[in-house]
Write a protein that holds these residues in place. Structure first.
Motif, PDB file in Angstrom:
ATOM      1  N   MET A   1       0.857  -1.195   0.000  1.00  0.00           N
ATOM      2  CA  MET A   1       0.000   0.000   0.000  1.00  0.00           C
ATOM      3  C   MET A   1       0.892   1.244   0.000  1.00  0.00           C
ATOM      4  N   ILE A   2       0.648   2.161  -0.906  1.00  0.00           N
ATOM      5  CA  ILE A   2       1.527   3.302  -1.084  1.00  0.00           C
ATOM      6  C   ILE A   2       0.887   4.559  -0.497  1.00  0.00           C
ATOM      7  N   GLN A   3       1.708   5.349   0.187  1.00  0.00           N
ATOM      8  CA  GLN A   3       1.213   6.587   0.781  1.00  0.00           C
ATOM      9  C   GLN A   3       0.950   7.612  -0.320  1.00  0.00           C
ATOM     10  N   ILE A   4      -0.058   8.427  -0.096  1.00  0.00           N
ATOM     11  CA  ILE A   4      -0.281   9.552  -1.014  1.00  0.00           C
ATOM     12  C   ILE A   4       0.726  10.642  -0.639  1.00  0.00           C
ATOM     13  N   GLN A   5       1.409  11.185  -1.628  1.00  0.00           N
ATOM     14  CA  GLN A   5       2.397  12.213  -1.295  1.00  0.00           C
ATOM     15  C   GLN A   5       1.711  13.561  -1.050  1.00  0.00           C
ATOM     16  N   THR A   6       2.336  14.360  -0.168  1.00  0.00           N
ATOM     17  CA  THR A   6       1.844  15.718   0.027  1.00  0.00           C
ATOM     18  C   THR A   6       2.395  16.587  -1.099  1.00  0.00           C
ATOM     19  N   LYS A   7       1.806  17.785  -1.249  1.00  0.00           N
ATOM     20  CA  LYS A   7       2.271  18.688  -2.317  1.00  0.00           C
ATOM     21  C   LYS A   7       3.729  19.099  -2.066  1.00  0.00           C
ATOM     22  N   GLY A   8       4.056  19.358  -0.787  1.00  0.00           N
ATOM     23  CA  GLY A   8       5.422  19.774  -0.472  1.00  0.00           C
ATOM     24  C   GLY A   8       6.425  18.683  -0.807  1.00  0.00           C
ATOM     25  N   GLU A   9       6.022  17.457  -0.513  1.00  0.00           N
ATOM     26  CA  GLU A   9       6.901  16.328  -0.797  1.00  0.00           C
ATOM     27  C   GLU A   9       7.116  16.203  -2.309  1.00  0.00           C
ATOM     28  N   ARG A 318      11.300   9.072   4.015  1.00  0.00           N
ATOM     29  CA  ARG A 318      12.114   9.834   4.972  1.00  0.00           C
ATOM     30  C   ARG A 318      13.565   9.923   4.472  1.00  0.00           C
ATOM     31  N   ILE A 319      14.092   8.782   4.013  1.00  0.00           N
ATOM     32  CA  ILE A 319      15.484   8.795   3.523  1.00  0.00           C
ATOM     33  C   ILE A 319      15.591   9.716   2.303  1.00  0.00           C
ATOM     34  N   LEU A 320      14.646   9.580   1.390  1.00  0.00           N
ATOM     35  CA  LEU A 320      14.692  10.382   0.165  1.00  0.00           C
ATOM     36  C   LEU A 320      14.623  11.880   0.496  1.00  0.00           C
ATOM     37  N   GLY A 321      13.803  12.216   1.484  1.00  0.00           N
ATOM     38  CA  GLY A 321      13.711  13.620   1.908  1.00  0.00           C
ATOM     39  C   GLY A 321      15.057  14.120   2.398  1.00  0.00           C
ATOM     40  N   THR A 322      15.749  13.300   3.195  1.00  0.00           N
ATOM     41  CA  THR A 322      17.081  13.705   3.692  1.00  0.00           C
ATOM     42  C   THR A 322      18.047  13.895   2.529  1.00  0.00           C
ATOM     43  N   LEU A 323      18.041  12.955   1.585  1.00  0.00           N
ATOM     44  CA  LEU A 323      18.974  13.078   0.446  1.00  0.00           C
ATOM     45  C   LEU A 323      18.689  14.368  -0.323  1.00  0.00           C
ATOM     46  N   TRP A 358      26.422   4.935  -9.319  1.00  0.00           N
ATOM     47  CA  TRP A 358      25.300   4.101  -8.872  1.00  0.00           C
ATOM     48  C   TRP A 358      24.453   4.849  -7.845  1.00  0.00           C
ATOM     49  N   GLY A 359      25.079   5.731  -7.071  1.00  0.00           N
ATOM     50  CA  GLY A 359      24.311   6.551  -6.127  1.00  0.00           C
ATOM     51  C   GLY A 359      23.381   7.477  -6.892  1.00  0.00           C
ATOM     52  N   GLU A 360      23.911   8.076  -7.981  1.00  0.00           N
ATOM     53  CA  GLU A 360      23.092   8.973  -8.813  1.00  0.00           C
ATOM     54  C   GLU A 360      21.910   8.185  -9.404  1.00  0.00           C
ATOM     55  N   TYR A 361      22.245   6.997  -9.954  1.00  0.00           N
ATOM     56  CA  TYR A 361      21.215   6.200 -10.652  1.00  0.00           C
ATOM     57  C   TYR A 361      20.084   5.792  -9.692  1.00  0.00           C
ATOM     58  N   PHE A 362      20.441   5.225  -8.541  1.00  0.00           N
ATOM     59  CA  PHE A 362      19.375   4.747  -7.647  1.00  0.00           C
ATOM     60  C   PHE A 362      18.638   5.912  -6.979  1.00  0.00           C
ATOM     61  N   PHE A 363      19.303   7.050  -6.858  1.00  0.00           N
ATOM     62  CA  PHE A 363      18.608   8.249  -6.371  1.00  0.00           C
ATOM     63  C   PHE A 363      17.551   8.679  -7.386  1.00  0.00           C
ATOM     64  N   VAL A 364      17.943   8.740  -8.651  1.00  0.00           N
ATOM     65  CA  VAL A 364      16.982   9.126  -9.705  1.00  0.00           C
ATOM     66  C   VAL A 364      15.862   8.083  -9.806  1.00  0.00           C
ATOM     67  N   GLU A 365      16.218   6.809  -9.689  1.00  0.00           N
ATOM     68  CA  GLU A 365      15.177   5.764  -9.709  1.00  0.00           C
ATOM     69  C   GLU A 365      14.204   5.951  -8.538  1.00  0.00           C
ATOM     70  N   ALA A 366      14.763   6.231  -7.354  1.00  0.00           N
ATOM     71  CA  ALA A 366      13.903   6.404  -6.169  1.00  0.00           C
ATOM     72  C   ALA A 366      12.994   7.618  -6.338  1.00  0.00           C
ATOM     73  N   LEU A 367      13.518   8.710  -6.903  1.00  0.00           N
ATOM     74  CA  LEU A 367      12.674   9.894  -7.140  1.00  0.00           C
ATOM     75  C   LEU A 367      11.538   9.543  -8.092  1.00  0.00           C
ATOM     76  N   ASP A 368      11.884   8.800  -9.137  1.00  0.00           N
ATOM     77  CA  ASP A 368      10.873   8.403 -10.121  1.00  0.00           C
ATOM     78  C   ASP A 368       9.787   7.540  -9.457  1.00  0.00           C
ATOM     79  N   LEU A 369      10.213   6.586  -8.627  1.00  0.00           N
ATOM     80  CA  LEU A 369       9.238   5.713  -7.948  1.00  0.00           C
ATOM     81  C   LEU A 369       8.363   6.518  -6.989  1.00  0.00           C
ATOM     82  N   ALA A 370       9.004   7.455  -6.280  1.00  0.00           N
ATOM     83  CA  ALA A 370       8.254   8.257  -5.292  1.00  0.00           C
ATOM     84  C   ALA A 370       7.215   9.134  -5.979  1.00  0.00           C
ATOM     85  N   LEU A 371       7.498   9.559  -7.204  1.00  0.00           N
ATOM     86  CA  LEU A 371       6.584  10.460  -7.910  1.00  0.00           C
ATOM     87  C   LEU A 371       5.481   9.731  -8.659  1.00  0.00           C
TER      88      LEU A 371
END
Ligand code: GLY
Length: 378
Positions: A1-9, A318-323, A358-371
């Motif tokens: 189950m995926i959280q709905i993101q806030t506008k700020g996020e 939370r991790i993605l927000g910190t990054l 690889w840090g760049e790649y998985f960061f971009v992948e994580a942003l894509d998944l989060a969005l």
């Protein structure tokens, strides 16, 4: 189950993705056809050693992620053209028997290319890469051996066994499927400890296949937990579960994830090694955090239990927000990477507190998944 993101996020992630796009465009303009690995004082081009060649898929992989988010207009086609331009030269590596990294090379590139365009001619490259990867299998010991020796099993291979699963499923080849599953079970048995921590390397007797003990190259010690290895494991066992629905894979992925959650500081970015000595204890690895984030997004969508899924999704955010808030290189206009604070190999003193591909790649992948509103495609 995926959280709905806030506008700020959503704004935070979109801002970071916009910055990644600008840094990638600048890299392509400044140094066309160059495949970077890690920065030295923020510069991609330097004479530092590579150790092994495993990173060439990450730049085109990011280009594919961005291309997939673009409309089919001139600007969108530019990203797709660049993605093809940087992917095509990798094609012959479907036969590369020197490295254990064919998943990194091809799931980031040809897999995304195939998925986006539906071009069936790309399929044979992926299948051949999976078959080549499977040639690393040692029946005595039941593992895919690492690039350093036939006696060596790396935790990193959990991120590459996915291409063997892919080839097995696409061709309905039960022999390939068995190789991939055996590798995962051996890794689980010899590298994942009872508390969910991981060792980097396992060593075997090549004649008998007997397991001799744990070891490391990039971690602090044989008995320590190198944080990127842990992140590779939590993501890789999740992928193995997605491909097999074998509960043992899910158990391993969740054990590693629990260790990550329990032992990482509350901002979500781990030390380079959880057992590092005092002199390097303060050194973090943002690439481990980026890999763990993408891996937890995958796991959140896989676990049958809704509460656990929501927990992994929330931790990943939370991790993605910190990054996004604390590690983007934006304040440093000379810095050529996207994400600061990655570590490649502390023992060799290469890529320490730098940007790593690889840090760049998985960061971009994580942003894509989060969005995304829905989960990632299988
Ligand atoms: N050897 C792969 C890594 O640095 O994680």
């Amino acid at each position: 189950m995926i959280q709905i993101q806030t506008k700020g996020e959503r704004n935070l992630y979109e801002h970071a993705l916009g910055y990644a796009r600008r840094q990638l465009r600048a890299l392509i303009d400044r140094d066309p056809d160059f495949y970077p690995m890690y920065t030295s004082q923020g510069r991609w081009r330097h004479s530092g050693e590579a150790w092994t060649n495993w990173c060439e898929g990450f730049l085109p992989g990011m280009l594919w992620i961005i291309a997939a988010r673009e409309p089919d207009d001139a600007a969108g086609r530019w990203w797709r053209d660049q993605a093809i331009r940087y992917s095509r030269p990798l094609e012959m590596r479907q036969f590369d028997r020197e490295v254990h990294d064919l998943g990194f090379l091809f799931m980031s590139t040809y897999y995304r290319w195939r998925h986006l365009t539906g071009d069936p001619s790309l399929q044979s490259v992926l299948i051949e890469a999976g078959r080549t990867m499977a040639m690393r299998y040692r029946p005595q010991g039941e593992y895919l051996h690492s690039f350093v020796a036939e006696s060596s099993l790396f935790i990193d291979i959990m991120m590459n066994v996915g291409i063997v699963f892919y080839a097995a499923l696409e061709t309905r080849d039960s022999k390939l499927m068995n190789i991939a599953l055996r590798h995962c079970l051996t890794t689980r048995r010899v590298l994942v400890r009872g508390d969910g921590s991981t060792a980097h390397e396992g060593l075997f007797d090549v004649e008998t296949g007997a397991f001799l003990g744990q070891s490391t190259h990039q971690g602090w010690r044989a008995d320590s937990c190198w944080s990127r290895g842990l992140a590779w494991a939590l993501y890789g066992f999740g992928t193995a579960y997605r491909c097999t629905r074998d509960a043992r894979m899910l158990d391993a992925a969740e054990a590693c994830t629990r260790f990550y959650i329990e032992r990482t500081p509350s901002d979500g970015v781990p030390p380079w090694d959880y057992d590092a000595p005092p002199e390097s204890r303060a050194l973090v690895d943002t690439s481990a955090a980026a890999v763990a984030t993408a891996g937890m997004f995958q796991l959140a969508r896989l676990v049958p239990d809704q509460v656990r899924g929501q927990c992994y999704d929330a931790v990943a955010r939370r991790i993605l927000g910190t990054l996004c808030r604390s590690y983007l290189s934006e304040q440093d206009p000379q810095w050529e990477g996207i994400l600061k604070g990655g570590v490649y190999h502390l023992g060799k003193n290469i890529g320490v507190n730098e940007s790593v591909m690889w840090g760049e790649y998985f960061f971009v992948e994580a942003l894509d998944l989060a969005l995304r509103d829905s989960g990632p495609e299988d």
